[in-house]
Motif scaffolding. Structure first.
Motif, PDB file in Angstrom:
ATOM      1  N   PHE A 194       0.880  -1.174   0.000  1.00 19.59           N
ATOM      2  CA  PHE A 194       0.000   0.000   0.000  1.00 19.59           C
ATOM      3  C   PHE A 194       0.915   1.221   0.000  1.00 19.59           C
ATOM      4  O   PHE A 194       1.653   1.451   0.962  1.00 19.59           O
ATOM      5  CB  PHE A 194      -0.903   0.004   1.227  1.00 19.59           C
ATOM      6  CG  PHE A 194      -1.905   1.140   1.254  1.00 19.59           C
ATOM      7  CD1 PHE A 194      -3.179   0.970   0.741  1.00 19.59           C
ATOM      8  CD2 PHE A 194      -1.568   2.371   1.793  1.00 19.59           C
ATOM      9  CE1 PHE A 194      -4.108   2.018   0.770  1.00 19.59           C
ATOM     10  CE2 PHE A 194      -2.473   3.417   1.823  1.00 19.59           C
ATOM     11  CZ  PHE A 194      -3.755   3.242   1.314  1.00 19.59           C
ATOM     12  N   ILE A 195       0.894   1.980  -1.072  1.00 21.48           N
ATOM     13  CA  ILE A 195       1.897   3.021  -1.311  1.00 21.48           C
ATOM     14  C   ILE A 195       1.243   4.399  -1.251  1.00 21.48           C
ATOM     15  O   ILE A 195       0.300   4.681  -2.004  1.00 21.48           O
ATOM     16  CB  ILE A 195       2.569   2.797  -2.681  1.00 21.48           C
ATOM     17  CG1 ILE A 195       3.208   1.402  -2.718  1.00 21.48           C
ATOM     18  CG2 ILE A 195       3.611   3.875  -2.964  1.00 21.48           C
ATOM     19  CD1 ILE A 195       3.426   0.865  -4.116  1.00 21.48           C
ATOM     20  N   TRP A 196       1.751   5.247  -0.380  1.00 20.53           N
ATOM     21  CA  TRP A 196       1.206   6.594  -0.205  1.00 20.53           C
ATOM     22  C   TRP A 196       1.804   7.554  -1.236  1.00 20.53           C
ATOM     23  O   TRP A 196       3.001   7.584  -1.465  1.00 20.53           O
ATOM     24  CB  TRP A 196       1.511   7.128   1.181  1.00 20.53           C
ATOM     25  CG  TRP A 196       0.770   6.450   2.295  1.00 20.53           C
ATOM     26  CD1 TRP A 196       1.188   5.372   3.012  1.00 20.53           C
ATOM     27  CD2 TRP A 196      -0.510   6.814   2.808  1.00 20.53           C
ATOM     28  NE1 TRP A 196       0.238   5.036   3.958  1.00 20.53           N
ATOM     29  CE2 TRP A 196      -0.809   5.908   3.856  1.00 20.53           C
ATOM     30  CE3 TRP A 196      -1.431   7.819   2.504  1.00 20.53           C
ATOM     31  CZ2 TRP A 196      -2.000   5.984   4.587  1.00 20.53           C
ATOM     32  CZ3 TRP A 196      -2.607   7.893   3.235  1.00 20.53           C
ATOM     33  CH2 TRP A 196      -2.881   6.980   4.268  1.00 20.53           C
ATOM     34  N   CYS A 197       0.924   8.348  -1.831  1.00 19.91           N
ATOM     35  CA  CYS A 197       1.341   9.450  -2.701  1.00 19.91           C
ATOM     36  C   CYS A 197       0.355  10.586  -2.424  1.00 19.91           C
ATOM     37  O   CYS A 197      -0.545  10.870  -3.217  1.00 19.91           O
ATOM     38  CB  CYS A 197       1.310   9.032  -4.165  1.00 19.91           C
ATOM     39  SG  CYS A 197       1.911  10.290  -5.306  1.00 19.91           S
ATOM     40  N   ALA A 198       0.534  11.211  -1.246  1.00 19.20           N
ATOM     41  CA  ALA A 198      -0.506  12.096  -0.720  1.00 19.20           C
ATOM     42  C   ALA A 198       0.110  13.319  -0.050  1.00 19.20           C
ATOM     43  O   ALA A 198       1.320  13.436   0.088  1.00 19.20           O
ATOM     44  CB  ALA A 198      -1.371  11.316   0.274  1.00 19.20           C
ATOM     45  N   GLY A 199      -0.764  14.232   0.363  1.00 18.15           N
ATOM     46  CA  GLY A 199      -0.335  15.414   1.102  1.00 18.15           C
ATOM     47  C   GLY A 199       0.381  16.442   0.248  1.00 18.15           C
ATOM     48  O   GLY A 199       1.226  17.180   0.743  1.00 18.15           O
ATOM     49  N   GLN A 200       0.021  16.535  -1.032  1.00 11.79           N
ATOM     50  CA  GLN A 200       0.712  17.475  -1.924  1.00 11.79           C
ATOM     51  C   GLN A 200       0.433  18.935  -1.572  1.00 11.79           C
ATOM     52  O   GLN A 200       1.192  19.825  -1.939  1.00 11.79           O
ATOM     53  CB  GLN A 200       0.317  17.227  -3.386  1.00 11.79           C
ATOM     54  CG  GLN A 200       1.022  16.061  -4.038  1.00 11.79           C
ATOM     55  CD  GLN A 200       0.505  14.712  -3.592  1.00 11.79           C
ATOM     56  OE1 GLN A 200      -0.570  14.607  -2.998  1.00 11.79           O
ATOM     57  NE2 GLN A 200       1.255  13.664  -3.872  1.00 11.79           N
ATOM     58  N   GLY A 201      -0.674  19.203  -0.877  1.00 14.96           N
ATOM     59  CA  GLY A 201      -0.999  20.583  -0.542  1.00 14.96           C
ATOM     60  C   GLY A 201      -1.101  21.426  -1.798  1.00 14.96           C
ATOM     61  O   GLY A 201      -1.709  21.036  -2.779  1.00 14.96           O
ATOM     62  N   GLY A 202      -0.474  22.581  -1.792  1.00 18.12           N
ATOM     63  CA  GLY A 202      -0.474  23.429  -2.970  1.00 18.12           C
ATOM     64  C   GLY A 202       0.742  23.238  -3.849  1.00 18.12           C
ATOM     65  O   GLY A 202       1.012  24.071  -4.715  1.00 18.12           O
ATOM     66  N   TYR A 203       1.473  22.143  -3.645  1.00 15.55           N
ATOM     67  CA  TYR A 203       2.752  21.945  -4.328  1.00 15.55           C
ATOM     68  C   TYR A 203       2.729  20.797  -5.328  1.00 15.55           C
ATOM     69  O   TYR A 203       3.783  20.333  -5.767  1.00 15.55           O
ATOM     70  CB  TYR A 203       3.848  21.680  -3.289  1.00 15.55           C
ATOM     71  CG  TYR A 203       3.842  22.633  -2.125  1.00 15.55           C
ATOM     72  CD1 TYR A 203       4.373  23.913  -2.246  1.00 15.55           C
ATOM     73  CD2 TYR A 203       3.299  22.258  -0.899  1.00 15.55           C
ATOM     74  CE1 TYR A 203       4.362  24.787  -1.175  1.00 15.55           C
ATOM     75  CE2 TYR A 203       3.287  23.133   0.174  1.00 15.55           C
ATOM     76  CZ  TYR A 203       3.818  24.393   0.035  1.00 15.55           C
ATOM     77  OH  TYR A 203       3.797  25.269   1.093  1.00 15.55           O
ATOM     78  N   GLY A 204       1.543  20.326  -5.697  1.00  9.54           N
ATOM     79  CA  GLY A 204       1.447  19.110  -6.496  1.00  9.54           C
ATOM     80  C   GLY A 204       2.152  19.181  -7.827  1.00  9.54           C
ATOM     81  O   GLY A 204       2.986  18.327  -8.154  1.00  9.54           O
ATOM     82  N   PHE A 205       1.852  20.199  -8.632  1.00 10.25           N
ATOM     83  CA  PHE A 205       2.455  20.276  -9.960  1.00 10.25           C
ATOM     84  C   PHE A 205       3.946  20.566  -9.885  1.00 10.25           C
ATOM     85  O   PHE A 205       4.743  19.961 -10.603  1.00 10.25           O
ATOM     86  CB  PHE A 205       1.755  21.340 -10.811  1.00 10.25           C
ATOM     87  CG  PHE A 205       0.521  20.851 -11.477  1.00 10.25           C
ATOM     88  CD1 PHE A 205       0.583  20.068 -12.624  1.00 10.25           C
ATOM     89  CD2 PHE A 205      -0.729  21.135 -10.944  1.00 10.25           C
ATOM     90  CE1 PHE A 205      -0.559  19.590 -13.238  1.00 10.25           C
ATOM     91  CE2 PHE A 205      -1.885  20.671 -11.548  1.00 10.25           C
ATOM     92  CZ  PHE A 205      -1.803  19.896 -12.698  1.00 10.25           C
ATOM     93  N   GLN A 206       4.350  21.489  -9.007  1.00 11.94           N
ATOM     94  CA  GLN A 206       5.754  21.869  -9.044  1.00 11.94           C
ATOM     95  C   GLN A 206       6.670  20.796  -8.477  1.00 11.94           C
ATOM     96  O   GLN A 206       7.845  20.729  -8.827  1.00 11.94           O
ATOM     97  CB  GLN A 206       5.973  23.208  -8.351  1.00 11.94           C
ATOM     98  CG  GLN A 206       5.870  23.249  -6.851  1.00 11.94           C
ATOM     99  CD  GLN A 206       6.291  24.637  -6.348  1.00 11.94           C
ATOM    100  OE1 GLN A 206       6.018  25.661  -6.962  1.00 11.94           O
ATOM    101  NE2 GLN A 206       6.971  24.664  -5.217  1.00 11.94           N
TER     102      GLN A 206
END
Length: 358
Positions: free
Chosen positions: A312-324
């Motif tokens: 189970f792999i987390w890819c979360a919590g990007q906040g406002g920084y997802g694209f950059q």
């Protein structure tokens, strides 16, 4: 059976799926009618590498080469202009240091943004390294990589159940049941809900509303070449977009996962803060909307296998920084899954690991 199911068709899920598709078959599940619907579709679309906590800055810097060069590059010049009143000097100095800005005169500031108000703005600082991101093309290119490597990106596939079997994960959706050896949780505001469905301990992901208004070009100006204009402590910002001006109160109100909409009072307060620093009043709001910026408790991304359930792999919590951060964040995720050493330092990898929250 797939090697990976990725839940979430925003920039986090698509970039992770693209990187992982080099290691095996990938199916991305997106609940909405199209990819990038929620936070990714409501992004300010700015690359500002100095923005955020140290681990986020490290990811943003490491993503720079991809942003500038991959597929012809995704960045175009924008710049950033910070303005402050006389009473905001201390906060202004702090922002200048954090964002590596260069103080400029009021005359210089007004040459960049003619509506800067000389009666209320006492301090200004600028740099030209902030860039606009072609977010739609980046989403489409990552999806194209997944498909090119034999994977699938499914929309209208809302997850209804998740079960762990001896052979892997079984994910029930409105589009049918899908199976995979590994499950990647890139569900944004819904990341903890997905974890609970999978029988994995949630990590405290909280969505925060961020509102936006689109205004006509103020005073009939051509805003195309203006830098992004920002108040101290990110109390508001204004960014040119397709001949209009996007203004946000930079609100961060904790909420629940949902299709977000702007709060009229919060938006009005933010527009008032913006109006204090410019000469042109807001006479009309053409449209408004809101997105959810989702954070872990320490406001740093969560990347990698769950310590208690490694598939189970987390890819979360990007906040406002997802694209950059997406290019480097997705590469780190793929490196962790493959057991390949990351180009990021071990200290940064530890700051991003789910283990820090257990």
């Amino acid at each position: 059976m797939n090697d990976f199911i990725v839940i979430g068709g925003g920039i986090a899920g698509l970039s992770a799926g693209a990187r992982l598709s080099a290691q095996g078959t990938v199916t991305v599940l997106e609940a909405e009618d199209g990819i990038g619907y929620h936070a990714s579709g409501r992004s300010a679309a700015l690359y500002e590498a100095n923005y955020g906590k140290p681990a986020i800055v490290a990811l943003s810097v490491a993503s720079g080469n991809y942003h500038h060069n991959a597929n012809g590059g995704y960045l175009t010049p924008r710049g950033l202009l910070l303005v402050a009143s006389a009473s905001q000097e201390a906060a202004f100095r702090e922002d200048v240091d954090v964002l590596s800005l260069a103080p400029v005169s009021l005359e210089q500031a007004r040459s960049m943004v003619p509506i800067v108000n000389p009666d209320t703005v006492a301090f200004a600082a600028h740099h030209d390294s902030a860039r606009d991101i072609d977010t739609d093309r980046m989403l489409q290119d990552f999806a194209r990589v997944i498909r090119g490597n034999g994977g699938t990106v499914l929309t209208r596939a809302n997850v209804t159940s998740i079960n762990r079997a001896n052979t892997g994960w079984q994910v029930g959706t409105t589009d049918g049941t899908h199976t995979a050896h590994n499950l990647v949780n890139a569900a944004g505001a819904w990341a903890d809900e997905i974890a609970i469905m999978a029988g994995v301990t949630p990590i405290g992901i909280t969505p925060y509303r961020r509102s936006m208004a689109r205004l006509p070009a103020p005073g009939g100006h051509d805003v195309t070449g203006w830098p992004m204009l920002m108040g101290v402590n990110e109390s508001w910002y204004a960014k040119p977009d397709a001949g209009k001006l996007l203004v946000s109160p930079a609100d961060q109100d904790a909420t629940h996962p949902h299709d977000a909409f702007a709060d009229d009072m919060v938006l009005a307060e933010g527009l008032a803060r913006y109006e204090e620093m410019v000469t042109e009043p807001v006479t009309r709001v053409e449209t408004n909307w809101a997105g959810l910026r989702s954070f872990a408790p320490d406001r740093v991304l969560v990347l990698g296998p769950d310590p208690a359930q490694r598939d189970f792999i987390w890819c979360a919590g990007q906040g406002g920084y997802g694209f950059q951060t997406a290019p480097a964040a997705s590469q780190l995720l793929a490196d962790l899954v493959a057991g390949t050493p990351s180009e990021l330092g071990a200290d940064i990898v530890a700051l991003l690991s789910p283990e820090r929250l257990r």
